[in-house]
Design a protein around this motif. Structure first.
Motif, PDB file in Angstrom:
ATOM      1  N   LYS A 208       0.068  -1.052  -0.491  1.00 11.06           N
ATOM      2  CA  LYS A 208       0.005  -0.088   0.328  1.00 11.06           C
ATOM      3  C   LYS A 208       1.013   1.347   0.063  1.00 11.06           C
ATOM      4  O   LYS A 208       0.811   1.801  -0.791  1.00 11.06           O
ATOM      5  CB  LYS A 208      -1.384   0.366   1.330  1.00 11.06           C
ATOM      6  N   LEU A 209       1.755   1.259   1.153  1.00  9.29           N
ATOM      7  CA  LEU A 209       2.648   2.452   0.942  1.00  9.29           C
ATOM      8  C   LEU A 209       3.845   2.309   0.862  1.00  9.29           C
ATOM      9  O   LEU A 209       4.199   1.382   2.068  1.00  9.29           O
ATOM     10  CB  LEU A 209       2.455   3.457   2.017  1.00  9.29           C
ATOM     11  N   PRO A 210       4.578   2.991   0.666  1.00  9.20           N
ATOM     12  CA  PRO A 210       6.253   2.509   1.113  1.00  9.20           C
ATOM     13  C   PRO A 210       6.497   3.474   1.744  1.00  9.20           C
ATOM     14  O   PRO A 210       6.314   4.196   2.709  1.00  9.20           O
ATOM     15  CB  PRO A 210       6.986   3.617   0.036  1.00  9.20           C
ATOM     16  N   SER A 211       7.714   1.879   2.587  1.00 15.09           N
ATOM     17  CA  SER A 211       8.456   2.348   3.917  1.00 15.09           C
ATOM     18  C   SER A 211       9.406   2.091   4.153  1.00 15.09           C
ATOM     19  O   SER A 211       9.543   0.587   3.634  1.00 15.09           O
ATOM     20  CB  SER A 211       7.205   2.386   4.893  1.00 15.09           C
ATOM     21  N   CYS A 212      10.377   2.752   4.413  1.00 16.14           N
ATOM     22  CA  CYS A 212      12.075   1.861   4.596  1.00 16.14           C
ATOM     23  C   CYS A 212      11.959   1.314   5.683  1.00 16.14           C
ATOM     24  O   CYS A 212      13.243   0.945   6.636  1.00 16.14           O
ATOM     25  CB  CYS A 212      12.989   2.975   4.342  1.00 16.14           C
ATOM     26  N   ASN A 213      11.326   1.319   6.451  1.00 14.32           N
ATOM     27  CA  ASN A 213      11.399   1.119   8.864  1.00 14.32           C
ATOM     28  C   ASN A 213      11.973  -0.328   8.641  1.00 14.32           C
ATOM     29  O   ASN A 213      10.539  -1.174   7.374  1.00 14.32           O
ATOM     30  CB  ASN A 213      10.526   1.693   9.495  1.00 14.32           C
ATOM     31  N   PRO A 214      11.820  -1.194   9.347  1.00 12.03           N
ATOM     32  CA  PRO A 214      12.204  -2.427   9.780  1.00 12.03           C
ATOM     33  C   PRO A 214      10.526  -3.023  10.039  1.00 12.03           C
ATOM     34  O   PRO A 214       9.278  -2.089  10.264  1.00 12.03           O
ATOM     35  CB  PRO A 214      12.634  -3.047  11.159  1.00 12.03           C
ATOM     36  N   LEU A 215      10.375  -4.530   8.846  1.00 20.48           N
ATOM     37  CA  LEU A 215       8.698  -5.019   8.729  1.00 20.48           C
ATOM     38  C   LEU A 215       8.463  -5.657  10.112  1.00 20.48           C
ATOM     39  O   LEU A 215       9.652  -7.216  10.001  1.00 20.48           O
ATOM     40  CB  LEU A 215       8.772  -5.133   7.666  1.00 20.48           C
ATOM     41  N   SER A 224      12.716  -8.266   9.186  1.00 20.38           N
ATOM     42  CA  SER A 224      13.449  -7.407   7.920  1.00 20.38           C
ATOM     43  C   SER A 224      13.638  -6.130   7.640  1.00 20.38           C
ATOM     44  O   SER A 224      12.852  -5.172   8.240  1.00 20.38           O
ATOM     45  CB  SER A 224      12.627  -8.022   6.624  1.00 20.38           C
ATOM     46  N   ILE A 225      14.673  -5.809   8.247  1.00 18.95           N
ATOM     47  CA  ILE A 225      15.468  -4.540   8.834  1.00 18.95           C
ATOM     48  C   ILE A 225      15.879  -3.595   7.472  1.00 18.95           C
ATOM     49  O   ILE A 225      16.153  -2.860   7.560  1.00 18.95           O
ATOM     50  CB  ILE A 225      16.462  -5.142   9.697  1.00 18.95           C
ATOM     51  N   ASP A 226      16.131  -4.728   6.159  1.00 16.36           N
ATOM     52  CA  ASP A 226      16.985  -4.594   5.573  1.00 16.36           C
ATOM     53  C   ASP A 226      15.808  -2.652   4.591  1.00 16.36           C
ATOM     54  O   ASP A 226      15.304  -2.403   4.099  1.00 16.36           O
ATOM     55  CB  ASP A 226      17.463  -4.561   4.038  1.00 16.36           C
ATOM     56  N   GLY A 227      17.598  -1.655   4.887  1.00 16.27           N
ATOM     57  CA  GLY A 227      16.379   0.082   4.195  1.00 16.27           C
ATOM     58  C   GLY A 227      16.402   0.239   3.162  1.00 16.27           C
ATOM     59  O   GLY A 227      15.493   1.415   2.860  1.00 16.27           O
ATOM     60  N   GLY A 228      17.246  -0.702   2.492  1.00 17.89           N
ATOM     61  CA  GLY A 228      16.881   0.192   0.973  1.00 17.89           C
ATOM     62  C   GLY A 228      18.336   0.865   0.625  1.00 17.89           C
ATOM     63  O   GLY A 228      17.976   1.346  -0.595  1.00 17.89           O
ATOM     64  N   ARG A 229      19.426   1.452   1.637  1.00 19.60           N
ATOM     65  CA  ARG A 229      20.350   1.772   1.671  1.00 19.60           C
ATOM     66  C   ARG A 229      20.598   1.508   0.158  1.00 19.60           C
ATOM     67  O   ARG A 229      21.382   0.695   0.408  1.00 19.60           O
ATOM     68  CB  ARG A 229      20.899   2.202   2.855  1.00 19.60           C
ATOM     69  N   SER A 230      21.476   2.643  -0.492  1.00 22.70           N
ATOM     70  CA  SER A 230      21.873   2.543  -2.334  1.00 22.70           C
ATOM     71  C   SER A 230      21.167   1.963  -3.460  1.00 22.70           C
ATOM     72  O   SER A 230      21.995   2.216  -3.934  1.00 22.70           O
ATOM     73  CB  SER A 230      23.389   1.944  -1.612  1.00 22.70           C
ATOM     74  N   VAL A 231      20.099   0.863  -2.537  1.00 25.90           N
ATOM     75  CA  VAL A 231      19.719   0.623  -4.304  1.00 25.90           C
ATOM     76  C   VAL A 231      18.121   1.131  -3.913  1.00 25.90           C
ATOM     77  O   VAL A 231      17.679   1.228  -4.990  1.00 25.90           O
ATOM     78  CB  VAL A 231      19.283  -0.978  -3.824  1.00 25.90           C
ATOM     79  N   LYS A 232      17.208   2.131  -3.839  1.00 25.66           N
ATOM     80  CA  LYS A 232      16.655   3.002  -3.277  1.00 25.66           C
ATOM     81  C   LYS A 232      16.490   3.988  -2.436  1.00 25.66           C
ATOM     82  O   LYS A 232      17.176   4.547  -2.361  1.00 25.66           O
ATOM     83  CB  LYS A 232      15.281   2.165  -2.284  1.00 25.66           C
TER      84      LYS A 232
END
Length: 367
Positions: A208-215, A224-232
Motif C-alpha cells: 500500500k505505502l512505501p516505508s523503509c522502516n523495519p518490518l 526484515s531490516i533492510d532499509g534499501g540504502r544505496s538501492v532505493k
C-alpha cells in the motif's frame, strides 16, 4: 558451498544492534553509528551486503575490518559480499561490472591496480592479483560466516526454511541463505528463535505505502531490516535494538543523510494513489516528457506521472523504479526528510514513510 554457522552470546547487560545492507555507503554507516552512540560497550551485528552498489565499497570494507578489531562486531556474508571471492562466473562478473554506475569492488580494485578489464579472462587474473596485493581484505570477505545464532535469535542475510531448518543449519547451502528473495512471502515461521534478515528491502513488502522502516512479524517471529540504502532512492540504514528477552517490541534507529526541513503548510493525504514496486513495475509510456512522463502501470491500469529519469527499457519491456504518487499527510511543523525537489513538489519521507509534499518547506539548520 555449505553455510558456515557461528554461535554467539549476547550478554543481557550490553546493547546489541543489528544492521544490514550497508552496500558501501560509509558516510551513512558512520552517521548511523554516531546516532546510536555506538561504543565499545555495545555489540554490532552486520547482516551482510556490507559492500557493492555504493560509493565507497573498499573504504567501507576497511572501516568494518578496523571496527571488528576494536569493538564487538559480528559480520555476516551477504550475496553481494561474495561476488569477488566465490565462484561467480567471470563472464557474468565482467558483464555486471558496469551495473550500479560501476560502483563495485571489482572496479575499485582494478583502478587501484591499474588493471584494464578487456574481457572475462581478465577477471580471473584480477582476482589472483587482488589475493596477492590485498590478502587481508580478500581473507575477510572470504571468511564471513553465513549464519549467526544466539540463544534468542538467528541472523541471516536472506533467510532459512523456517523452524524445521534450525536443527540442520550446517547442511544448508550458503547461496540459498544469502540470496533468498522475497523471504517473508514464502510462508515460513519460527517458534524457538526470532529470525532477523536483510537482503530484500522492507519497502518491497509494503503493497500500500512505501516505508523503509523495519518490518516486524510477531506471529512468525521474523524481522526484515533492510532499509534499501544505496538501492532505493529514499533508502536508509536501520539499527534494530535487540532486547535480551524479546517480546515483540523492537526499538530501532534510522539514518539516511538526507537534508531535513520543517513543513510550513497543511497537506491532506491522497484519497487514491499507486505504489509501484520492484517485481510489479512494468509500465507503458503514453507520453514521453522532459522531467515527467505519462505512464500506465500495467498491472493496475493506473495512469500517473513518473520521473522520466526513473524509466528504463530492456529486452523484457519498459519499467520504472519504485515510485508512488501518494501525498503524505503533513501538518505544519512536521519534520520531513527531503529526498528530491522537482517542479511538482518534493519527494519526502516522514518517519520512514515515503511520498510527496507540495507545500512550503523551511530548511533546518545543521542538515
Amino acid at each position: 558451498m555449505r553455510a558456515v554457522v557461528q554461535n554467539i552470546v549476547l550478554p543481557p547487560n550490553r546493547r546489541a544492534f543489528a544492521v544490514s545492507d550497508i552496500h558501501g555507503d560509509l558516510d551513512c554507516l558512520k552517521g548511523l553509528l554516531d546516532k546510536i552512540h555506538f561504543s565499545r560497550d555495545d555489540i554490532l551485528l552486520l547482516l551482510g551486503d556490507l559492500v557493492e552498489k555504493g560509493p565507497e565499497n573498499l573504504e567501507t570494507l576497511r572501516f568494518i575490518m578496523r571496527l571488528c578489531r576494536t569493538h564487538t562486531v559480528y559480520p555476516l556474508a551477504g550475496n553481494c559480499d561474495r561476488l569477488l571471492t566465490n565462484h561467480t562466473p567471470s563472464e557474468w562478473l565482467f558483464q555486471f561490472r558496469d551495473h550500479w554506475n560501476g560502483q563495485l569492488l571489482v572496479n575499485e580494485f582494478a583502478r587501484l591496480l591499474h588493471f584494464v578489464l578487456r574481457g572475462p579472462e581478465d577477471i580471473d587474473a584480477l582476482r589472483r592479483e587482488i589475493q596477492k596485493q590485498f590478502p587481508e581484505e580478500w581473507a575477510f570477505l572470504n571468511g564471513l560466516p553465513a549464519i549467526l545464532v544466539s540463544r534468542e535469535y538467528l541472523f541471516v542475510h536472506g533467510g532459512v526454511p523456517g523452524e524445521e531448518s534450525l536443527s540442520r543449519l550446517e547442511e544448508l547451502e550458503e547461496h540459498a541463505c544469502t540470496k533468498n528473495d522475497d523471504f517473508l512471502n514464502q510462508g515460513y515461521s519460527f517458534q524457538s528463535k526470532w529470525c532477523v534478515v536483510g537482503h530484500w528491502p522492507a519497502t518491497l513488502y509494503r503493497e500500500k505505502l512505501p516505508s523503509c522502516n523495519p518490518l516486524i512479524e510477531p506471529r512468525r517471529k521474523i524481522i526484515s531490516i533492510d532499509g534499501g540504502r544505496s538501492v532505493k532512492k529514499d533508502g536508509q540504514l536501520n539499527a534494530l535494538l535487540l532486547p535480551p528477552k524479546p517480546d515483540g517490541q523492537f526499538p530501532f534507529v534510522s539514518f539516511d543523510g538526507f537534508p531535513q526541513a520543517e513543513a510550513l503548510d497543511f497537506q491532506p493525504p491522497s484519497e487514491t494513489w499507486v505504489n509501484i514496486r520492484y517485481g510489479d513495475n512494468a509500465v507503458e509510456v503514453l507520453h514521453w516528457g522532459g522531467e515527467f512522463s505519462t505512464c500506465r502501470h500495467r498491472s493496475s491500469g493506473a495512469v500517473l506521472e513518473v520521473p522520466t529519469q526513473d524509466i528504463w527499457q530492456s529486452h523484457r519491456g519498459t519499467f520504472c523504479e519504485d515510485f508512488t504518487d501518494y501525498a503524505l499527510p503533513v501538518q505544519p511543523g512536521d519534520r520531513l526528510c527531503v529526498v528530491a525537489e522537482t517542479s511538482r513538489g518534493y519527494l519526502v519521507k516522514k518517519d520512514g514513510a515515503g511520498g510527496w509534499y507540495t507545500g512550503r518547506l523551511s530548511p533546518l539548520e545543521g542538515t
